[in-house]
Design an enzyme around this catalytic site. Structure first.
Site, PDB file in Angstrom:
ATOM      1  NE  ARG A 118      26.633 -29.580 -29.070  1.00  0.00           N
ATOM      2  CZ  ARG A 118      25.736 -30.566 -29.106  1.00  0.00           C
ATOM      3  NH1 ARG A 118      24.862 -30.643 -30.104  1.00  0.00           N
ATOM      4  NH2 ARG A 118      25.702 -31.488 -28.150  1.00  0.00           N
ATOM      5  CG  HIS A 128      21.724 -39.828 -27.647  1.00  0.00           C
ATOM      6  ND1 HIS A 128      21.151 -39.019 -26.691  1.00  0.00           N
ATOM      7  CD2 HIS A 128      20.827 -40.811 -27.882  1.00  0.00           C
ATOM      8  CE1 HIS A 128      19.963 -39.503 -26.373  1.00  0.00           C
ATOM      9  NE2 HIS A 128      19.739 -40.578 -27.068  1.00  0.00           N
ATOM     10  CB  SER A 168      15.917 -32.738 -18.271  1.00  0.00           C
ATOM     11  OG  SER A 168      15.994 -33.144 -19.637  1.00  0.00           O
TER      12      SER A 168
END
Ligand code: BV8
Length: 255
Positions: free
Chosen positions: A63, A115, A184
């Site tokens: 990532r 985060h 979401s």
């Protein structure tokens, strides 16, 4: 645009993976999302790291390399939020669940990575946190204490406490407008921020998302479409509303 928002109102913005989708970064829960390819339990928990650290390093190395690859850049939604921070007369705090650096690259400064950040590393031996724009492995050496084998990516895994929660709850408790973008609403405590803003501050709450999120009913209003289109339009209308309304007339707090 909402006439009740004071011209120097306090705004808290929460962003999720959806705001970086059009920059070429995957989301988590969409059909081709990250969690459709790997299991949270294998790569994003402290238990996974204890069990198979090489697997977890490999997951984040991939990532990180994707983020640093050419062609990945902030999109109009990131830039619109940096503009809002620069031009809105009141306080603006941007809280992101994203571990990429696209908000910073767009110019946002009043920014909390609740985060964590994939371009930072943390040493489990001495707790030093520092920039780590390269691959990480079990052989990696801490630039602080020199120990090898204790480096981990500086992100929050499931079951771990998110960062700067006091600052975030403090801002939510006194905000006038809470805007949620590209998320979401499936991960806590972030998914609970709309209620916090609504019930502890009486703030107006708006979601800007491709589709209705799990918490859509908790918001006063929602606008739906690609972030790169709906976020600049919403920011433009907000700044427009601030410019037309003289400071004195609006301030709800005067009442
Ligand atoms: C904790 C970093 C104790 C690593 C991440 C209460 C009830 C149930 C469970 C819990 C609970 N409280 C705690 C839990 C457990 C857990 C949790 O929530 N589990 C879930 C699965 C139910 N939470 C935790 O463990 C948290 N820690 O609770 O500590 C505590 C308790 C209270 C107070 C303080 C502490 C830690 C969670 C953090 C884990 N780390 N990321 C990494 O990135 O690898 S979470 C990660 O997933 C992201 O950061 C993000 O938070 C989450 C994914 O969500 P989104 O960003 O929203 O992405 P998603 O793909 O789901 O959605 C994308 C959206 O964008 C969609 O709606 C889509 O429609 C939209 N979209 C797509 N394209 C576009 C778009 N929108 C606009 N434009 C587009 N182009």
């Amino acid at each position: 645009m909402d006439a009740t928002l004071p011209q120097d109102g306090r705004i808290v913005i929460l962003t999720g993976a959806g705001i970086s989708r059009e920059s070429g970064l995957s989301t988590f829960r969409d059909a081709d999302g990250i969690w459709s390819k790997v299991r949270i339990e294998d790569v994003a928990t402290p238990q996974a790291f204890a069990r198979d650290p090489a697997r977890v390093h490999e997951f984040y190395n991939a990532r990180r390399a994707r983020l640093l690859a050419g062609g990945i850049a902030p999109n109009p939604a990131h830039r619109a939020l940096a503009r809002l921070e620069a031009e809105w007369p009141g306080e603006v705090l941007l809280v992101t669940q994203n571990i990429d650096d696209l908000h910073e690259r767009a110019g946002s400064r009043e920014l909390v990575h609740m985060h964590g950040e994939i371009l930072k590393g943390r040493c489990a031996a001495c707790d030093r946190v520092g920039a780590w724009p390269k691959t990480m492995s079990l052989e990696s050496v801490c630039p602080g204490c020199g120990a090898a084998g204790h480096m981990r990516v500086h992100v929050v895994w499931f079951g771990e406490m998110p960062f700067e929660m006091e600052r975030i709850y403090g801002a939510l408790a006194r905000c006038d407008l809470f805007i949620s973008i590209g998320t979401s609403g499936g991960v806590y405590p972030a998914a609970g921020f709309v209620q916090e803003a609504r019930f502890s501050a009486g703030a107006r709450t708006v979601e800007l998302n491709l589709e209705r999120s799990h918490g859509a009913d908790l918001f006063d209003a929602g606008r739906y479409g690609p972030a790169s289109e709906i976020v600049p339009a919403y920011v433009e209308a907000l700044l427009e509303s601030a410019s037309v309304r003289p400071r004195a007339m609006t301030s709800r707090r005067q009442s």
